[in-house]
Motif scaffolding. Structure first.
Motif, mmCIF file in Angstrom:
data_model
loop_
_atom_site.group_PDB
_atom_site.id
_atom_site.type_symbol
_atom_site.label_atom_id
_atom_site.label_comp_id
_atom_site.label_asym_id
_atom_site.label_seq_id
_atom_site.Cartn_x
_atom_site.Cartn_y
_atom_site.Cartn_z
ATOM 1 N N VAL A 112 41.242 36.335 51.490
ATOM 2 C CA VAL A 112 40.178 35.634 50.611
ATOM 3 C C VAL A 112 38.943 36.010 50.916
ATOM 4 O O VAL A 112 38.642 36.598 52.316
ATOM 5 C CB VAL A 112 40.594 34.108 50.854
ATOM 6 N N VAL A 113 37.829 35.809 50.066
ATOM 7 C CA VAL A 113 36.459 36.284 50.136
ATOM 8 C C VAL A 113 35.610 34.994 49.896
ATOM 9 O O VAL A 113 35.788 34.204 48.959
ATOM 10 C CB VAL A 113 36.129 37.318 49.221
ATOM 11 N N ALA A 114 34.578 35.032 50.665
ATOM 12 C CA ALA A 114 33.679 33.768 50.463
ATOM 13 C C ALA A 114 32.250 34.188 50.673
ATOM 14 O O ALA A 114 32.067 34.529 51.712
ATOM 15 C CB ALA A 114 34.057 32.448 51.358
ATOM 16 N N ASP A 115 31.436 34.058 49.634
ATOM 17 C CA ASP A 115 30.222 34.813 49.778
ATOM 18 C C ASP A 115 29.234 33.948 48.467
ATOM 19 O O ASP A 115 29.735 34.224 47.442
ATOM 20 C CB ASP A 115 29.917 36.209 49.562
ATOM 21 N N ASP A 116 28.077 33.535 48.819
ATOM 22 C CA ASP A 116 27.479 32.787 47.705
ATOM 23 C C ASP A 116 26.748 33.881 46.491
ATOM 24 O O ASP A 116 26.735 33.295 45.596
ATOM 25 C CB ASP A 116 26.233 31.893 48.386
ATOM 26 N N SER A 117 26.684 34.840 47.044
ATOM 27 C CA SER A 117 26.110 35.820 46.166
ATOM 28 C C SER A 117 27.150 36.440 45.164
ATOM 29 O O SER A 117 28.147 36.988 45.742
ATOM 30 C CB SER A 117 25.408 37.071 46.858
ATOM 31 N N VAL A 118 27.161 36.133 43.900
ATOM 32 C CA VAL A 118 28.048 36.475 42.885
ATOM 33 C C VAL A 118 28.413 38.270 42.834
ATOM 34 O O VAL A 118 29.328 38.676 43.112
ATOM 35 C CB VAL A 118 27.758 36.136 41.379
ATOM 36 N N ARG A 122 30.019 39.454 46.292
ATOM 37 C CA ARG A 122 31.306 38.714 46.337
ATOM 38 C C ARG A 122 32.091 39.598 45.403
ATOM 39 O O ARG A 122 33.317 40.128 45.483
ATOM 40 C CB ARG A 122 31.416 37.343 45.696
ATOM 41 N N GLU A 123 31.687 39.858 44.222
ATOM 42 C CA GLU A 123 32.609 40.883 42.987
ATOM 43 C C GLU A 123 32.694 42.285 43.881
ATOM 44 O O GLU A 123 33.757 42.805 43.657
ATOM 45 C CB GLU A 123 31.900 40.703 41.862
ATOM 46 N N GLY A 124 31.440 42.730 44.391
ATOM 47 C CA GLY A 124 31.441 43.824 44.910
ATOM 48 C C GLY A 124 32.687 43.981 46.195
ATOM 49 O O GLY A 124 33.361 45.150 46.400
ATOM 50 N N LEU A 125 32.724 43.002 46.943
ATOM 51 C CA LEU A 125 33.568 42.848 48.088
ATOM 52 C C LEU A 125 34.996 42.920 47.275
ATOM 53 O O LEU A 125 36.120 43.711 47.951
ATOM 54 C CB LEU A 125 33.408 41.692 48.701
ATOM 55 N N VAL A 126 35.159 42.163 46.411
ATOM 56 C CA VAL A 126 36.729 42.228 45.890
ATOM 57 C C VAL A 126 37.094 43.423 45.102
ATOM 58 O O VAL A 126 38.092 43.900 45.701
ATOM 59 C CB VAL A 126 36.658 41.228 44.521
ATOM 60 N N ARG A 127 36.253 44.126 44.767
ATOM 61 C CA ARG A 127 36.565 45.460 43.840
ATOM 62 C C ARG A 127 36.663 46.323 45.308
ATOM 63 O O ARG A 127 37.788 47.246 45.064
ATOM 64 C CB ARG A 127 35.219 45.872 43.269
ATOM 65 N N VAL A 128 36.088 46.388 46.176
ATOM 66 C CA VAL A 128 36.216 47.563 47.345
ATOM 67 C C VAL A 128 37.414 47.137 48.004
ATOM 68 O O VAL A 128 38.315 47.980 48.442
ATOM 69 C CB VAL A 128 35.050 47.407 48.336
ATOM 70 N N SER A 183 38.614 33.937 45.697
ATOM 71 C CA SER A 183 37.294 34.273 45.791
ATOM 72 C C SER A 183 36.451 33.248 45.590
ATOM 73 O O SER A 183 36.638 32.368 44.700
ATOM 74 C CB SER A 183 37.018 35.525 44.901
ATOM 75 N N TYR A 184 35.336 32.870 46.559
ATOM 76 C CA TYR A 184 34.582 31.565 46.560
ATOM 77 C C TYR A 184 33.366 31.775 46.891
ATOM 78 O O TYR A 184 32.931 32.633 47.364
ATOM 79 C CB TYR A 184 35.071 30.492 47.697
ATOM 80 N N ASP A 193 25.400 45.853 54.924
ATOM 81 C CA ASP A 193 25.385 47.015 54.631
ATOM 82 C C ASP A 193 26.695 47.921 54.814
ATOM 83 O O ASP A 193 26.624 48.985 54.410
ATOM 84 C CB ASP A 193 23.984 47.782 55.286
ATOM 85 N N ARG A 194 27.476 47.688 55.732
ATOM 86 C CA ARG A 194 28.530 48.308 56.088
ATOM 87 C C ARG A 194 29.568 48.419 54.823
ATOM 88 O O ARG A 194 30.546 49.128 54.731
ATOM 89 C CB ARG A 194 29.269 48.001 57.333
ATOM 90 N N VAL A 195 29.423 47.313 54.127
ATOM 91 C CA VAL A 195 30.593 47.003 53.252
ATOM 92 C C VAL A 195 30.452 48.086 51.746
ATOM 93 O O VAL A 195 31.246 48.141 51.010
ATOM 94 C CB VAL A 195 30.697 45.579 52.405
#
Length: 212
Positions: free
Chosen positions: A4-10, A13-19, A30-31, A108-110
């Motif tokens: 599960v991912v939580a980040d206020d920056s859309v 957040r979408e980048g994290l989900v994709r990676v 995703s929240y 930056d690491r992500v």
């Protein structure tokens, strides 16, 4: 792995989900804030939670608070905190909640699939992963209570804090695994970390570094 991912920056957040999905993980939620995640985490049964440190409504420490609650209610769940800046106090608070399977990385690491995947794998294995920038700041502080450590022992402790195994440390420092084990034992001895059936001495050694 269920994540599960939580980040206020859309965008982030979408980048994290994709990676994460590219790395073969199943993103089950995703929240935009921690409260939404906490409300659904029981039903989703994730194995790892990736949270921004600062989220609505105050943008202070909502992610940290949520991470600590998750550790209390779901002790086997891995936790990865992300931050825009080096915030040692938050890393210390997360590690102080007990046990391994936790990480703290700069955002930056992500951007690097390899870095993120490596961190997640080590967290999933019960390790502790600290961003190299956090470790570098800790190592560079004055009034060092770890002054009894030799330069080599400091190098080993720094790599331990980044979540490296003894084999990985040996490869990084171009020394044998046996030499690493001797340094690790010396670190434990100098920090007064006796063998225990409940305490993870590598985590405690990293905590000693954070509490400087």
């Amino acid at each position: 792995m269920r994540v599960v991912v939580a980040d206020d920056s859309v965008l982030l957040r979408e980048g994290l989900v994709r990676v994460l999905e590219e790395a073969g993980h199943d993103v089950v939620g995703s929240y935009g804030d921690a409260d939404e995640l906490l409300a659904e985490v029981e039903d989703l049964a994730p194995e790892l939670a990736v949270l921004d440190v600062r989220m609505p409504p105050t943008f202070r420490d909502e992610g940290v608070r949520a991470a600590i609650r998750l550790r209390t209610e779901h002790p086997t769940m891995g936790i990865l905190l992300l931050s825009q800046y080096v915030e040692v106090a938050y890393a210390q608070e997360l590690l102080g909640s007990g046990g391994g399977g936790v990480g703290y990385l700069l955002k930056d690491r992500v951007a690097s699939l390899a870095d993120l995947t490596d961190a997640i794998d080590r967290i999933a294995a019960g390790g502790t992963v600290l961003d190299p920038e956090v470790v570098a700041q800790l190592i560079g502080r004055r009034n060092d209570p770890l002054a009894s450590l030799t330069p080599r022992e400091r190098e080993v402790l720094q790599l331990m804090a980044e979540g490296r195994s003894n084999t990985a440390i040996a490869q990084s420092l171009f020394i044998g695994v046996g030499a690493v084990e001797k340094n690790v034992t010396a670190i434990f001895t100098k920090l007064g970390l006796e063998e225990s059936g409940t305490d993870h001495r590598r985590v405690l050694a990293v905590l000693a570094l954070l509490q400087r």
